[in-house]
Scaffold this motif. Sequence first.
Motif, PDB file in Angstrom:
ATOM      1  N   UNK A  72       0.824  -1.209   0.000  1.00 25.95           N
ATOM      2  CA  UNK A  72       0.000   0.000   0.000  1.00 25.95           C
ATOM      3  C   UNK A  72       0.859   1.260   0.000  1.00 25.95           C
ATOM      4  N   UNK A  73       1.993   1.231   0.697  1.00 21.78           N
ATOM      5  CA  UNK A  73       2.812   2.434   0.874  1.00 21.78           C
ATOM      6  C   UNK A  73       3.469   2.904  -0.416  1.00 21.78           C
ATOM      7  N   UNK A  92      -6.651  10.078 -11.343  1.00 23.40           N
ATOM      8  CA  UNK A  92      -6.910   8.690 -10.979  1.00 23.40           C
ATOM      9  C   UNK A  92      -8.038   8.590  -9.953  1.00 23.40           C
ATOM     10  N   UNK A  93      -8.446   7.356  -9.688  1.00 25.14           N
ATOM     11  CA  UNK A  93      -9.508   7.099  -8.712  1.00 25.14           C
ATOM     12  C   UNK A  93      -9.142   7.635  -7.336  1.00 25.14           C
ATOM     13  N   UNK A  94      -7.949   7.309  -6.852  1.00 18.75           N
ATOM     14  CA  UNK A  94      -7.546   7.757  -5.522  1.00 18.75           C
ATOM     15  C   UNK A  94      -7.385   9.266  -5.480  1.00 18.75           C
ATOM     16  N   UNK A 115      -7.599   1.057   0.787  1.00 22.66           N
ATOM     17  CA  UNK A 115      -8.580   0.796  -0.268  1.00 22.66           C
ATOM     18  C   UNK A 115      -7.890   0.692  -1.620  1.00 22.66           C
ATOM     19  N   UNK A 116      -6.889   1.545  -1.862  1.00 25.08           N
ATOM     20  CA  UNK A 116      -6.197   1.543  -3.145  1.00 25.08           C
ATOM     21  C   UNK A 116      -5.562   0.208  -3.463  1.00 25.08           C
ATOM     22  N   UNK A 121      -5.467  -5.401  -5.854  1.00 25.03           N
ATOM     23  CA  UNK A 121      -5.270  -6.823  -5.567  1.00 25.03           C
ATOM     24  C   UNK A 121      -6.530  -7.616  -5.869  1.00 25.03           C
ATOM     25  N   UNK A 122      -7.676  -7.115  -5.411  1.00 19.86           N
ATOM     26  CA  UNK A 122      -8.933  -7.835  -5.624  1.00 19.86           C
ATOM     27  C   UNK A 122      -9.278  -7.920  -7.102  1.00 19.86           C
TER      28      UNK A 122
END
Length: 316
Positions: A72-73, A92-94, A115-116, A121-122
Amino acid sequence: MFLSVYGLEIASSEEDMPARNRKVIELLDFSMIAGWSAFKKIPFIHLLPSWLPGGQLVADHLAFHEVFQEGADRPWNALMEDLRRPDSHNSSLIANLLFNIDPDDDQGMQRLKKFGVAAIVAAADTTVSVISTFFIAMSCYPDAQLRAQQELDDVLGRGQMPTLEDRPSLPYIEAILRELMRWHPAGPMGIPHDTSEDIIYNGYFIPKGTSVHANIWAMTHDESTFEKPDDFIPERHLREDSKFDDINSILAYGFGRRVCPGRYMANDMIWLTAASLLASFKISTSAKRENVEEYFSHGTFCYPKDFAWSVSPRLN
């Protein structure tokens, strides 16, 4: 996906950020196996040397939260650096979600950071698994493939590539996607979650801290709901009005507060990939249809030694 979620250009899958996220996916897939939560709680299991068979895997799983945090970092920090540039045009989305969060809200920022990586990953894990199943289904059920290709030719014209804007006009392609998610869901036992308190369910006492799996496989293969559940039948999802239930009705994405955060991205990617493949290629195999379940092990896709499919271009 990094471009959509973070606005970051990734030149190679071997770069640090995608490599770290592949590690997260690997650990997450293994943790979804029923019984793993009990195995990792064996006393002294954390003392197993990494050089013993399985030792490194145990060590990695015990450090899953650290691996996830690293995944994530890196993209988060790269995004923050990009946004600080005066000439940044990151959409972007984030980046868009950041406009709705107070920069001083540490908890909110941490949730968005997690969440990002969870979305990437999902979406990646689900997409790879479902597209693998797509090749199996199209190979072993040629009638479904032919009907889908005929729909593409009738609606778009032979040789035309589909776009997401064409999706409402291609109900059979949508039905194939829904059936892929039902027939062999990417996470047949779901992601385990620990109970937060003692509960009693249907007469069973489940103590606090128990890891519970949602048996998605059983739900999607319930004979009282799905006739011939082991067969790949996209037609079961078609309606006269050509409408489909909301994406949250797809059980493979999970439920409630813990529903897959990358489901919308994964859903679009799976549909577009499947539709594009059908428009461009004919998929076939020499395998016998009655052996289709041999291509799956414990509900998870695998490649048996005697299985191979072929892909040939569809001539305009």
